[in-house]
Write an enzyme that holds these catalytic residues in place. Structure first.
Site, mmCIF file in Angstrom:
data_model
loop_
_atom_site.group_PDB
_atom_site.id
_atom_site.type_symbol
_atom_site.label_atom_id
_atom_site.label_comp_id
_atom_site.label_asym_id
_atom_site.label_seq_id
_atom_site.Cartn_x
_atom_site.Cartn_y
_atom_site.Cartn_z
ATOM 1 N N ALA A 41 0.854 -1.187 0.000
ATOM 2 C CA ALA A 41 0.000 0.000 0.000
ATOM 3 C C ALA A 41 0.887 1.232 0.000
ATOM 4 C CB ALA A 41 -0.922 0.018 1.212
ATOM 5 N N ASP A 42 0.321 2.331 -0.481
ATOM 6 C CA ASP A 42 1.032 3.607 -0.457
ATOM 7 C C ASP A 42 0.757 4.371 0.835
ATOM 8 O OD1 ASP A 42 2.207 3.461 -3.157
ATOM 9 O OD2 ASP A 42 0.109 3.451 -3.776
ATOM 10 N N LYS B 38 -3.917 2.895 -2.634
ATOM 11 C CA LYS B 38 -3.078 2.072 -3.493
ATOM 12 C C LYS B 38 -3.115 2.645 -4.904
ATOM 13 C CE LYS B 38 -3.564 -2.348 -3.225
ATOM 14 N NZ LYS B 38 -2.070 -2.404 -3.349
ATOM 15 N N GLY C 109 1.728 2.363 -8.376
ATOM 16 C CA GLY C 109 2.276 1.669 -9.540
ATOM 17 C C GLY C 109 1.315 1.591 -10.710
ATOM 18 N N GLU D 61 -5.822 -4.643 -8.964
ATOM 19 C CA GLU D 61 -5.623 -4.932 -7.542
ATOM 20 C C GLU D 61 -6.960 -4.975 -6.801
ATOM 21 O OE1 GLU D 61 -1.177 -2.909 -7.023
ATOM 22 O OE2 GLU D 61 -2.969 -1.769 -6.501
ATOM 23 N N LYS E 3 4.310 3.909 5.935
ATOM 24 C CA LYS E 3 3.028 3.964 5.231
ATOM 25 C C LYS E 3 1.823 4.164 6.158
ATOM 26 C CE LYS E 3 5.000 3.071 1.249
ATOM 27 N NZ LYS E 3 6.405 2.808 1.633
#
Length: 220
Positions: free
Chosen positions: A83-84, A94, A97, A103, A121
């Protein structure tokens, strides 16, 4: 412990959640890549994996792990991904990327969602990381205007990037996300939005955080 070392440690910890003799889901990104590399050690214990991106599928195959198309499988026992950002309630951002749609689909199918991340995070209020939104290209300007009117923030098209689905990503900066479940629904209701990077209405079941002194387990 470096950030990469924390990612490796948490990837190792995630192996405990892999259900043997099943098909699992695997996410996309740097932490997910560490997981794929350690998963190779037990590839003979699982039937295979569903990948959330073309890049993940290639990495899985490079380790000799069988990759299934989601339409070929009946069930996914567990989905493991990074996760971001995450808050204490295991709502996630998320899509850094660009694989957020696939996802989200794999996470929806899985019986359990295990999120793996390093300690940086976990935040009190999400939004410091720009929120990704996958959009149909012809609707990008319309959607930008709708985002500004409905939720605020500053949406911009991600430069030189096309998703695996052939779409664009809008990244929304300058947000303070206090009600992620409502915002996720609001964004998805804009015509032309494929989906957004808030994983709130289907958030993680367990968050494994790589810390300087080991792994912290967070549950909702």
């Amino acid at each position: 412990m470096t950030q990469d070392e924390m990612k490796f440690t948490v990837a190792q910890a995630a192996l405990e959640y892999v259900v043997k003799d099943t098909i699992i889901g695997v996410g996309t990104g740097s932490t997910a890549n560490f997981f794929i590399d350690v998963l190779a050690k037990m590839k003979n214990d699982i039937k295979g994996a569903v990948a959330s991106s073309k890049a993940t599928a290639q990495r899985l195959k490079s380790h000799g792990i069988k990759v299934f198309n989601l339409n070929e499988v009946v069930a996914i026992s567990v989905y493991i991904d990074g996760a971001d950002e995450s808050d204490d309630a295991l709502n996630l951002i998320k899509g850094g990327g660009g694989a957020l749609t696939r996802e989200k689909i794999v996470a929806a199918v899985a019986d359990q969602f295990i999120c793996i991340a390093d300690e940086s995070k976990l935040v009190t209020i999400m939004g410091n990381f720009p929120l990704p939104v996958e959009v149909i290209p012809m609707a990008s300007n319309y959607i930008k205007n709708q985002i500004i009117q409905r939720i605020g923030g500053t949406p911009t098209v991600r430069k030189d990037f096309i998703t695996d689905n052939g779409n664009l990503i809008l990244d929304i900066k300058d947000l303070k996300i206090t009600n992620p479940k409502a915002m996720e629904i609001e964004l998805n209701n804009i015509t032309g939005v494929v989906t957004n990077g808030l994983f709130a209405n289907r958030g993680a079941d367990v968050l494994l955080l790589g810390m300087s002194n080991g792994v912290k387990i967070v549950t909702a």
